[in-house]
Design an enzyme around this catalytic site. Structure first.
Site, PDB file in Angstrom:
ATOM      1  CG  ASP A  69      -1.617   1.209   1.544  1.00 38.99           C
ATOM      2  OD1 ASP A  69      -2.231   1.740   0.606  1.00 38.99           O
ATOM      3  OD2 ASP A  69      -1.571   1.691   2.703  1.00 38.99           O
ATOM      4  CG  ASP A  93      -1.657   7.783   0.869  1.00 37.73           C
ATOM      5  OD1 ASP A  93      -1.412   8.960   1.093  1.00 37.73           O
ATOM      6  OD2 ASP A  93      -1.870   7.327  -0.277  1.00 37.73           O
ATOM      7  CG  ASP A 100      -2.231   2.531   6.383  1.00 39.20           C
ATOM      8  OD1 ASP A 100      -2.501   2.247   5.191  1.00 39.20           O
ATOM      9  OD2 ASP A 100      -2.423   3.652   6.877  1.00 39.20           O
TER      10      ASP A 100
HETATM   11 MG   LIG Z   1      -2.866   3.201   3.370  1.00 36.74          MG
END
Ligand SMILES: [Mg+2]
Length: 315
Positions: free
Chosen positions: A58, A60, A248
């Site tokens: 991922d 961000d 996240d």
């Molecule tokens: Mg993310």
């Protein structure tokens, strides 16, 4: 090194201090941070079989910190070097909610796969001589492009009175960021977005980390994108291949679930706090992700060197 408190469902214990690989006679000193014995064993198995892992990242909150301005979520040069090093050893993909072009502007590595718009816009490496899926391009939601542009304009109009709200067109989905919105206004902003959504039954809204996401109702998410990439890479029927997915956000859970269901690979959640997750392991923040990536490279280099020496000894 501080210990994380994220519960690791797979091994039924709290992820703790890095553990050296317990395999007897192992010359693969690979203690991934807080990833524990199971990852070491799996990595060792992959090395013994001389099979590569696939790395799925991922953006961000995983490679870059979460910052107030989503347009300023830059990754550090050292993180870029770590990702570049990993990509030299393993097929590597960025899987992001952002538009593919935008995430490429941040990452700037032509040798990677990019799955933008939550996997609805997938493209193989622009620069690769050995990639199995070099020419891959997959856009399962193309027909929604005009509708997405329309709803993007509507959301800009309807949310302009909410201070700090930022509407981002991610090509196949629209993000309404509220990380700069006063907490008292979050509920009203959600209602505003839901109100617009009622006029577009072919689109759905979900909530990510400080963001509302609007996307087509088609059954496609980061998990499906991961499956598509594994298939494209020729890894789908290789039980010994070790895909590693690091993310996240709630949207990354679809990918964690895919790995868990297949019994293949490792899902790693990036979080400082306990969360309900389908990931098997955790890292606390992007700095630890970078450390993990560098250790993976180190381990791969050592395993190759060991194999070379063994072959020379056998010759
Ligand atoms: Mg993310």
């Amino acid at each position: 090194m501080a210990q994380t408190t994220v519960v690791v469902p797979e091994v039924g214990m709290t992820a703790a201090t890095p553990t050296a690989c317990p395999c007897p006679g192992s010359l693969f000193p690979y203690p991934p941070p807080r990833a524990g014995m199971a990852v070491s064993r799996k990595c060792l198995r992959a090395a013994q079989a001389e099979l590569g892992a696939g790395m799925f990242l991922d953006y961000d909150g995983t490679l870059s910190p979460i910052v107030d301005d989503p347009d300023a979520a830059f990754m550090s040069e050292t993180m870029r070097m770590a990702v570049r090093s990993v990509a030299k050893h393993f097929p590597t993909a960025i899987v992001s909610g952002r538009c593919r072009d935008k995430v490429f502007e941040f990452v700037k590595l032509a040798e990677l796969y990019y799955a933008g718009s939550h996997g609805m816009d997938i493209k193989g490496p622009a620069k690769s001589s050995k990639s199995k899926a070099k020419g891959v391009l997959f856009q399962p939601a193309s027909e929604f492009l005009p509708m997405i542009e329309e709803v993007h304009q509507r959301l800009i109009e309807e949310t302009k009175h909410v201070a700090g709200a930022k509407v981002e067109n991610n090509k196949f989905c629209v993000s309404v960021h509220f990380r700069c919105v006063d907490e008292k206004s979050w509920g009203a902003l959600a209602e505003t977005v839901k109100g617009v959504m009622r006029e577009y039954p072919k689109l759905r809204m979900s909530q990510g980390r400080m963001v509302f996401e609007v996307r087509p109702t088609i059954k496609w998410d980061k998990g499906k994108a991961l499956e598509f990439l594994l298939e494209s890479l020729g890894f789908a029927d290789c039980p010994n291949v070790l895909p590693v997915y690091i993310g996240d956000d709630r949207t990354d859970e679809d990918a964690f679930k895919v790995l868990r269901r297949r019994g293949q690979g490792v899902g790693i959640l990036v979080s400082k706090h306990p969360k309900d997750t389908s990931a098997s392991f955790s890292l606390q923040e992007p700095a630890e992700v970078m450390e993990f990536l560098l250790r993976l490279v180190e381990w791969k280099q050592l395993s190759r060197a060991r194999l070379r020496l063994r072959r020379q000894a056998d010759a």
